[in-house]
Design an enzyme around this catalytic site. Sequence first.
Site, PDB file in Angstrom:
ATOM      1  N   GLY A 100      26.139 -23.768  15.542  1.00  0.00           N
ATOM      2  CA  GLY A 100      27.382 -23.791  15.975  1.00  0.00           C
ATOM      3  C   GLY A 100      28.166 -24.766  15.555  1.00  0.00           C
ATOM      4  CG  LEU A 101      26.856 -28.395  14.831  1.00  0.00           C
ATOM      5  CD1 LEU A 101      26.051 -29.606  14.233  1.00  0.00           C
ATOM      6  CD2 LEU A 101      27.997 -29.095  15.612  1.00  0.00           C
ATOM      7  CB  SER A 103      25.305 -24.568   8.514  1.00  0.00           C
ATOM      8  OG  SER A 103      24.938 -23.242   9.081  1.00  0.00           O
ATOM      9  CG  ASP A 147      32.909 -21.336  12.518  1.00  0.00           C
ATOM     10  OD1 ASP A 147      33.717 -21.725  13.541  1.00  0.00           O
ATOM     11  OD2 ASP A 147      31.916 -21.421  12.447  1.00  0.00           O
TER      12      ASP A 147
END
Length: 316
Positions: A100-101, A103, A147
Site C-alpha cells: 500500500g506504499l 511501490s 497512486d
Amino acid sequence: MTASSAPGKIILFGEHAVVYGRPALAVPVTQVHADVEIGDSDRAGIWINAPAVDLHAELNSLPSSHPVASVVRNFFSSSGISALPPLDINISSTIPVASGLGSGAAVSVALVRALSSFFFHPLSDEQVNACAYEIEKLHHGMPSGIDNTVIAYARPVYFTKGQPIETFTVGNPFTIVIADTGQPAPTKESVGAVRRLWMNDRPRWETVFDKIGEISFTARRAIEFCKQTLSEIKGQVLLGELMNENHGLLQELTVSSPGLDALVESARKVGALGAKLSGGGRGGNMIALVEKDSAQKVAQALMNAGAKNTIITQIT
Ligand code: PMV
C-alpha cells in the site's frame, strides 16, 4: 549514466470510495523511494536488473504484460525513439511490494523519468503520470489513478477520478506513523471484493462511499486551512476523529483484517489522535496520526502489537 528517484505514498482518506468517483487524499512519503539508474551496457540489448524482485532479464525476453518491461516499451513507442543503444537499467527500491506504499507506481515514475532524461526527451509531470497510469492498470485491473498521481506530482493531492488534478498545501505539518502488518495484500483482490458487495446492493454501498467522500472533503479543509480557521490542536483532533470514522467505514466494506484492527487499536490505546488502514487493506499498512512527541511511543506500541516495520513521517 542518468538516475532518477520517486517517493512512496500513503492514502490518508478515501481509499476504495475513490474507485467509485468520491474524492480521496494522498501524500508522498519520501522516506521510502524507488531508484533507477540507466547506463550504457557492455552487452547487446536492454538489460533490466531489479535484484529485490529477482529480475535480471533482457527486455525482449519479458512478456508483454510485464509491468517494468511495459514502461520501457511504452516509453520507446510513444517517444518514437527506435535506434536503441545497449543499456543497463538498474532498479532498486526501499518500498515494500504490495503493502500500500505505491511501490509499483514509484518504479514506473522513476523509470520513465530516467529514460526521458537519458534520451533527452523531456516529459511533463502530466505525461509521466499518464505513462504510470497505463502500468497501474497491469498491476490493479481498474485503478482509480491516485497512486501514480501523488507519486508523479510528489505533492499532496485531493484526487477525484476523471477530474483535473488538485494538489494542495498543508497548513500545519503533522506527524504520521505508518505500520506494516507484514501481510502482503494485492489491491486487485480487495478492490474485487468491494466490487462484488457493490454489485449485490448498490444503494447501501453508495451511501458508504458518500460518507467516505464527505470525510475526505472535510479532512482536506482541516489539513489545508487549519492555520486560519482552527487552532493546530483542534485541526489535528478533528483529523484524528475523521481517520477513526473512515476506518469504521472501511471495516464495513470488509477490507480491514484482524492484523490491521489490532494495530489500529494499539495505536489509539497509547494516545494516537486517530488511526486507520491505508490503501487496499486486508493486510498492508495502517497509519496513525500522532503528536510529534509521542511518535516513538506509538511506533514502539505498534511493533509490540505485531507490526513488521514502522515509519515515522512528517506530512508537510
Ligand atoms: O493499495 P494501494 O495503496 O495501491 O491503494 C489502493 C487504493 C484503492 O482505492 C483501494 C484502489 C484505487 O485504485 O484507488
